[in-house]
Design a protein around this motif. Sequence first.
Motif, PDB file in Angstrom:
ATOM      1  N   CYS A 149      33.703 -23.332  35.969  1.00 51.98           N
ATOM      2  CA  CYS A 149      32.439 -24.071  36.037  1.00 51.98           C
ATOM      3  C   CYS A 149      31.482 -23.529  34.973  1.00 51.98           C
ATOM      4  O   CYS A 149      31.183 -22.331  34.942  1.00 51.98           O
ATOM      5  CB  CYS A 149      31.797 -23.928  37.426  1.00 51.98           C
ATOM      6  SG  CYS A 149      32.750 -24.684  38.760  1.00 51.98           S
ATOM      7  N   TRP A 150      30.999 -24.414  34.129  1.00 51.17           N
ATOM      8  CA  TRP A 150      30.164 -24.043  32.974  1.00 51.17           C
ATOM      9  C   TRP A 150      28.719 -24.462  33.210  1.00 51.17           C
ATOM     10  O   TRP A 150      28.445 -25.491  33.851  1.00 51.17           O
ATOM     11  CB  TRP A 150      30.726 -24.738  31.746  1.00 51.17           C
ATOM     12  CG  TRP A 150      30.040 -24.482  30.446  1.00 51.17           C
ATOM     13  CD1 TRP A 150      29.518 -23.306  29.993  1.00 51.17           C
ATOM     14  CD2 TRP A 150      29.825 -25.440  29.397  1.00 51.17           C
ATOM     15  NE1 TRP A 150      28.988 -23.461  28.732  1.00 51.17           N
ATOM     16  CE2 TRP A 150      29.168 -24.765  28.344  1.00 51.17           C
ATOM     17  CE3 TRP A 150      30.126 -26.801  29.251  1.00 51.17           C
ATOM     18  CZ2 TRP A 150      28.795 -25.417  27.167  1.00 51.17           C
ATOM     19  CZ3 TRP A 150      29.773 -27.445  28.078  1.00 51.17           C
ATOM     20  CH2 TRP A 150      29.110 -26.746  27.043  1.00 51.17           C
ATOM     21  N   THR A 192      35.196 -20.763  41.023  1.00 53.70           N
ATOM     22  CA  THR A 192      35.488 -21.271  42.367  1.00 53.70           C
ATOM     23  C   THR A 192      36.963 -21.022  42.700  1.00 53.70           C
ATOM     24  O   THR A 192      37.542 -21.704  43.540  1.00 53.70           O
ATOM     25  CB  THR A 192      35.178 -22.778  42.473  1.00 53.70           C
ATOM     26  OG1 THR A 192      35.993 -23.491  41.537  1.00 53.70           O
ATOM     27  CG2 THR A 192      33.720 -23.061  42.204  1.00 53.70           C
ATOM     28  N   GLU A 241      40.962 -24.897  43.304  1.00 53.69           N
ATOM     29  CA  GLU A 241      39.556 -24.532  43.363  1.00 53.69           C
ATOM     30  C   GLU A 241      39.106 -24.343  44.805  1.00 53.69           C
ATOM     31  O   GLU A 241      39.599 -24.984  45.727  1.00 53.69           O
ATOM     32  CB  GLU A 241      38.705 -25.613  42.697  1.00 53.69           C
ATOM     33  CG  GLU A 241      38.677 -26.926  43.474  1.00 53.69           C
ATOM     34  CD  GLU A 241      37.864 -27.998  42.773  1.00 53.69           C
ATOM     35  OE1 GLU A 241      38.059 -28.194  41.575  1.00 53.69           O
ATOM     36  OE2 GLU A 241      37.058 -28.647  43.448  1.00 53.69           O
ATOM     37  N   CYS A 274      31.611 -27.224  41.806  1.00 55.08           N
ATOM     38  CA  CYS A 274      30.765 -26.419  40.927  1.00 55.08           C
ATOM     39  C   CYS A 274      29.326 -26.442  41.441  1.00 55.08           C
ATOM     40  O   CYS A 274      28.843 -27.473  41.900  1.00 55.08           O
ATOM     41  CB  CYS A 274      30.816 -26.973  39.501  1.00 55.08           C
ATOM     42  SG  CYS A 274      32.386 -26.719  38.655  1.00 55.08           S
ATOM     43  N   HIS A 290      25.885 -24.326  37.443  1.00 57.21           N
ATOM     44  CA  HIS A 290      27.028 -24.419  36.527  1.00 57.21           C
ATOM     45  C   HIS A 290      27.779 -25.711  36.859  1.00 57.21           C
ATOM     46  O   HIS A 290      28.864 -25.683  37.426  1.00 57.21           O
ATOM     47  CB  HIS A 290      27.946 -23.210  36.684  1.00 57.21           C
ATOM     48  CG  HIS A 290      27.319 -21.908  36.298  1.00 57.21           C
ATOM     49  ND1 HIS A 290      26.367 -21.277  37.077  1.00 57.21           N
ATOM     50  CD2 HIS A 290      27.497 -21.121  35.198  1.00 57.21           C
ATOM     51  CE1 HIS A 290      26.000 -20.147  36.480  1.00 57.21           C
ATOM     52  NE2 HIS A 290      26.663 -20.034  35.336  1.00 57.21           N
ATOM     53  N   ARG A 299      32.572 -29.114  35.242  1.00 54.88           N
ATOM     54  CA  ARG A 299      33.930 -28.673  35.555  1.00 54.88           C
ATOM     55  C   ARG A 299      34.779 -28.677  34.291  1.00 54.88           C
ATOM     56  O   ARG A 299      34.932 -29.688  33.626  1.00 54.88           O
ATOM     57  CB  ARG A 299      34.566 -29.584  36.616  1.00 54.88           C
ATOM     58  CG  ARG A 299      36.027 -29.293  36.929  1.00 54.88           C
ATOM     59  CD  ARG A 299      36.255 -27.964  37.631  1.00 54.88           C
ATOM     60  NE  ARG A 299      35.643 -27.917  38.958  1.00 54.88           N
ATOM     61  CZ  ARG A 299      35.700 -26.853  39.771  1.00 54.88           C
ATOM     62  NH1 ARG A 299      36.320 -25.762  39.367  1.00 54.88           N
ATOM     63  NH2 ARG A 299      35.116 -26.877  40.938  1.00 54.88           N
TER      64      ARG A 299
END
Length: 336
Positions: free
Chosen positions: A194-195, A212, A220, A224, A228, A231
Amino acid sequence: MKSTLLALAFAASSQAALRFGCSSISIQRLDPLVEPGRIPSAHVHQIVGGNSFNATMGSGANNDIADRATCTSCFFSEDFSNYWTAVLYFKARNGTFKRVPIKANSALEGSTDGMTIYYTQKDFNSNGNAKITAFPPGFRMTVGSPTTTEKSDVVNGLSYTCLQNINTRGSETQEFPTKPCPAGIMAIHHFPACWDGKNLDSPDHQSHMYSTTKKGTFVEAGPCPASHPVRMPQLAYETIWDTTKFNDKSQWPADGSQPFVWSMGDRTGYATHGDYVFGWKGDSLQKAMDSSCMFQACGNGKPLLSQNAAAINNCKVKSTINEDTEGWLTSLPGAM
């Protein structure tokens, strides 16, 4: 993982997932992410991927390492990313060290050592309803820390499997196996997926990402978070260390404790860590994540370009450090 990943790969309604081998391009003391410009870095790494790897790889959105590389040691020839981890050593009863060799995983084309790399979506059965956004040029991250000393501080996704055979999965531990493993030790690194959608890196190389990951799986644990929200592919490494050459317990420590040590001196296994610098050509990774191909069937232009074993194993980076990392050593390279 209660069954092998190969079995999971053929589950119904699968969405895109990549699984491929990359041979080693170098084993030396360089770390352009955590110790940029330092020659040599603190400890030895095993590195795979594109041949633009060097001590100062630069940073930022305009720093596209795919433009500088001329070859890659990975099966997919459009992947000039770099992937690296610490190196495993055997410490004999007499106090000397020897590097543990690496062997290729099962059902891979071309690579003779190095790592198995994964880019998966939600899991091996579905990518859900969410768009999977490929990493952008200039993206970098790490997972784990070489200074971790407590089991409670080990993040989910970092583990070991004592291989009974090449396809053993499950029974993962966060510390090194304590008994000889019939087919070697597999070190596993799952990265966060997750960004924050903004930063290509962060001062600690981790805060721009959120994990996650469930312990020991490619699934996962949840959506997210708002901090963040983007995905990205679930990146994972598997490295098979051929510890079978050191299964003679008469060479193990006299107290019977396990004899393996990471190149930074960790004997517990808790300090395992991995580094990643994105380097896929153009939008090739996004095309793969948008497709429905699985593993190496994504090659041969469907939709990714791929290469043969000779090309994979011929891509190398010359060492810039004149020191022994092989043979029997009286101390770990870089040890004070």
